[in-house]
Design a protein around this motif. Structure first.
Motif, PDB file in Angstrom:
ATOM      1  N   GLY A 199     -15.669  41.627 -35.570  1.00 57.98           N
ATOM      2  CA  GLY A 199     -16.627  42.082 -36.565  1.00 57.98           C
ATOM      3  C   GLY A 199     -17.806  42.812 -35.939  1.00 57.98           C
ATOM      4  N   ASP A 200     -18.330  43.792 -36.673  1.00 56.72           N
ATOM      5  CA  ASP A 200     -19.498  44.538 -36.199  1.00 56.72           C
ATOM      6  C   ASP A 200     -20.647  43.569 -35.959  1.00 56.72           C
ATOM      7  OD1 ASP A 200     -17.896  46.678 -36.714  1.00 56.72           O
ATOM      8  OD2 ASP A 200     -19.283  47.700 -38.052  1.00 56.72           O
ATOM      9  N   ALA A 201     -21.195  43.606 -34.744  1.00 58.88           N
ATOM     10  CA  ALA A 201     -22.315  42.727 -34.397  1.00 58.88           C
ATOM     11  C   ALA A 201     -22.906  43.167 -33.073  1.00 58.88           C
ATOM     12  CB  ALA A 201     -21.849  41.271 -34.303  1.00 58.88           C
ATOM     13  N   LEU A 202     -24.173  42.843 -32.888  1.00 59.85           N
ATOM     14  CA  LEU A 202     -24.946  43.214 -31.697  1.00 59.85           C
ATOM     15  C   LEU A 202     -24.913  44.733 -31.542  1.00 59.85           C
ATOM     16  CD1 LEU A 202     -26.657  41.706 -29.604  1.00 59.85           C
ATOM     17  CD2 LEU A 202     -24.728  41.878 -28.043  1.00 59.85           C
ATOM     18  N   TYR A 203     -25.578  45.381 -32.469  1.00 62.29           N
ATOM     19  CA  TYR A 203     -25.450  46.822 -32.643  1.00 62.29           C
ATOM     20  C   TYR A 203     -25.846  47.641 -31.421  1.00 62.29           C
ATOM     21  CZ  TYR A 203     -24.524  46.128 -37.627  1.00 62.29           C
ATOM     22  OH  TYR A 203     -23.988  45.787 -38.839  1.00 62.29           O
TER      23      TYR A 203
ATOM     24  N   ILE B 217     -14.547  33.061 -35.404  1.00 70.47           N
ATOM     25  CA  ILE B 217     -15.027  34.248 -34.702  1.00 70.47           C
ATOM     26  C   ILE B 217     -14.063  34.546 -33.566  1.00 70.47           C
ATOM     27  CG2 ILE B 217     -16.941  35.291 -33.420  1.00 70.47           C
ATOM     28  CD1 ILE B 217     -18.654  32.877 -34.524  1.00 70.47           C
ATOM     29  N   ASP B 218     -13.529  35.751 -33.528  1.00 71.64           N
ATOM     30  CA  ASP B 218     -12.747  36.141 -32.361  1.00 71.64           C
ATOM     31  C   ASP B 218     -12.889  37.630 -32.104  1.00 71.64           C
ATOM     32  OD1 ASP B 218     -10.939  37.455 -34.079  1.00 71.64           O
ATOM     33  OD2 ASP B 218      -9.306  36.055 -33.733  1.00 71.64           O
ATOM     34  N   ALA B 219     -12.539  38.020 -30.890  1.00 67.13           N
ATOM     35  CA  ALA B 219     -12.555  39.431 -30.490  1.00 67.13           C
ATOM     36  C   ALA B 219     -11.781  39.547 -29.189  1.00 67.13           C
ATOM     37  CB  ALA B 219     -13.982  39.935 -30.301  1.00 67.13           C
ATOM     38  N   GLY B 220     -11.274  40.753 -28.938  1.00 64.08           N
ATOM     39  CA  GLY B 220     -10.556  41.007 -27.695  1.00 64.08           C
ATOM     40  C   GLY B 220     -11.523  41.269 -26.554  1.00 64.08           C
ATOM     41  N   ARG B 221     -11.191  40.778 -25.401  1.00 60.98           N
ATOM     42  CA  ARG B 221     -12.094  40.928 -24.246  1.00 60.98           C
ATOM     43  C   ARG B 221     -12.214  42.377 -23.776  1.00 60.98           C
ATOM     44  NH1 ARG B 221     -11.601  36.903 -21.357  1.00 60.98           N
ATOM     45  NH2 ARG B 221      -9.819  35.884 -22.292  1.00 60.98           N
ATOM     46  N   PHE B 222     -11.341  43.255 -24.287  1.00 63.43           N
ATOM     47  CA  PHE B 222     -11.401  44.671 -23.921  1.00 63.43           C
ATOM     48  C   PHE B 222     -11.724  45.538 -25.135  1.00 63.43           C
ATOM     49  CE2 PHE B 222      -7.986  42.550 -21.441  1.00 63.43           C
ATOM     50  CZ  PHE B 222      -8.689  42.428 -20.256  1.00 63.43           C
ATOM     51  N   ASP B 223     -12.427  44.974 -26.107  1.00 62.83           N
ATOM     52  CA  ASP B 223     -12.737  45.694 -27.341  1.00 62.83           C
ATOM     53  C   ASP B 223     -13.444  47.009 -27.026  1.00 62.83           C
ATOM     54  OD1 ASP B 223     -13.027  45.085 -30.517  1.00 62.83           O
ATOM     55  OD2 ASP B 223     -14.654  46.338 -29.763  1.00 62.83           O
ATOM     56  N   GLN B 224     -12.937  48.094 -27.612  1.00 59.65           N
ATOM     57  CA  GLN B 224     -13.449  49.427 -27.330  1.00 59.65           C
ATOM     58  C   GLN B 224     -14.863  49.651 -27.868  1.00 59.65           C
ATOM     59  OE1 GLN B 224     -10.414  48.561 -28.332  1.00 59.65           O
ATOM     60  NE2 GLN B 224      -8.857  49.817 -27.357  1.00 59.65           N
ATOM     61  N   TRP B 225     -15.338  48.794 -28.767  1.00 55.66           N
ATOM     62  CA  TRP B 225     -16.694  48.901 -29.305  1.00 55.66           C
ATOM     63  C   TRP B 225     -17.580  47.753 -28.792  1.00 55.66           C
ATOM     64  CZ3 TRP B 225     -12.591  51.008 -31.705  1.00 55.66           C
ATOM     65  CH2 TRP B 225     -12.743  52.285 -32.236  1.00 55.66           C
ATOM     66  N   ASN B 226     -17.125  47.080 -27.774  1.00 56.96           N
ATOM     67  CA  ASN B 226     -17.891  45.973 -27.174  1.00 56.96           C
ATOM     68  C   ASN B 226     -18.128  44.829 -28.155  1.00 56.96           C
ATOM     69  OD1 ASN B 226     -18.213  47.428 -24.691  1.00 56.96           O
ATOM     70  ND2 ASN B 226     -19.792  48.636 -25.717  1.00 56.96           N
TER      71      ASN B 226
ATOM     72  N   ASP C 151     -16.564  42.112 -28.413  1.00 59.21           N
ATOM     73  CA  ASP C 151     -16.486  40.801 -27.773  1.00 59.21           C
ATOM     74  C   ASP C 151     -17.891  40.307 -27.430  1.00 59.21           C
ATOM     75  OD1 ASP C 151     -16.262  43.079 -25.979  1.00 59.21           O
ATOM     76  OD2 ASP C 151     -16.068  41.648 -24.342  1.00 59.21           O
ATOM     77  N   LEU C 152     -18.761  41.228 -27.041  1.00 58.11           N
ATOM     78  CA  LEU C 152     -20.152  40.859 -26.762  1.00 58.11           C
ATOM     79  C   LEU C 152     -20.865  40.478 -28.056  1.00 58.11           C
ATOM     80  CD1 LEU C 152     -20.986  43.695 -24.221  1.00 58.11           C
ATOM     81  CD2 LEU C 152     -20.261  41.344 -23.718  1.00 58.11           C
ATOM     82  N   GLY C 153     -20.586  41.210 -29.120  1.00 54.10           N
ATOM     83  CA  GLY C 153     -21.152  40.863 -30.418  1.00 54.10           C
ATOM     84  C   GLY C 153     -20.685  39.504 -30.897  1.00 54.10           C
ATOM     85  N   ALA C 154     -19.401  39.196 -30.674  1.00 54.21           N
ATOM     86  CA  ALA C 154     -18.867  37.887 -31.069  1.00 54.21           C
ATOM     87  C   ALA C 154     -19.568  36.771 -30.293  1.00 54.21           C
ATOM     88  CB  ALA C 154     -17.358  37.843 -30.830  1.00 54.21           C
TER      89      ALA C 154
END
Length: 196
Positions: free
Chosen positions: A19-23, A127-136, A138-141
């Motif tokens: 999810g969109d987070a930590l803009y 809450i989940d995200a891929g560690r290689f997310d192209q929009w970062n 994972d840091l937002g998560a």
């Protein structure tokens, strides 16, 4: 995340997959890229948009990035007439603080403190995200999870995972979250199963 914070009367559980987070980590890198792309259009996203509407979509390398920036600007920072305002200078990618602040007001990481009661009322938050997310994302998560802990959301109401993967092709994660959410909301508030 955003909608559940605004309407806890309608949502009792949340699942966010990348999810969109930590803009600042999500969008600022895109602004630099978009600024470079817009140089071919005199720095005018309206010129790009006019051409985009006249040809087959996504046939140019800049199309996806510029559409993303324009669409989010339309959602977060339109002017009184409904025209999207970009949150950065197109010649340098420098942030325009008044416009950028409007984006930050919708960042779930920043919203969490204001909507702490709504988040603490949720029966389950996945809450989940891929560690290689192209929009970062994972840091937002990670940041969103940390904020939930800061505001006192009970640890047993949070499921958090950074998995091997990127932003795309993660639909297989949805049944995992739905199973966990269904289990959590079947419990009564004290943590035991409801009986009919």
């Amino acid at each position: 995340m955003y909608t559940a914070m605004l309407r806890p009367d309608l949502f009792g559980a949340i699942a966010t997959h990348s999810g969109d987070a930590l803009y600042e980590t999500q969008y600022i890198p895109a602004f630099a890229e978009a600024s470079r792309m817009l140089q071919g259009y005199g720095g005018d996203i309206g010129e790009w948009w006019a051409g985009f509407k006249q040809r087959v979509a996504f046939t140019r390398g800049e199309d996806m990035r510029l559409l993303e920036v324009l669409a989010v600007s339309a959602c977060f920072s339109a002017d009184d007439r409904g025209h999207p305002l970009l949150p950065f200078r197109t010649d340098t990618a420098e942030l325009l603080p008044d416009v950028w602040e409007r984006w930050l007001e919708r960042d779930p990481v920043r919203m969490a403190r204001t909507y702490a009661d709504a988040l603490c009322s949720q029966r389950a938050i996945w809450i989940d995200a891929g560690r290689f997310d192209q929009w970062n994302l994972d840091l937002g998560a990670r940041a969103f999870r940390a904020r939930l802990e800061d505001i006192g959301v009970a640890a047993d109401r949070i499921s958090f995972e950074i998995f091997d993967g990127g932003h795309f092709g993660i639909e297989y994660r949805q049944p995992l979250s739905l199973r966990w959410l269904a289990h959590r909301i079947s419990l009564d508030p004290c943590g035991s199963y409801r009986t009919a």
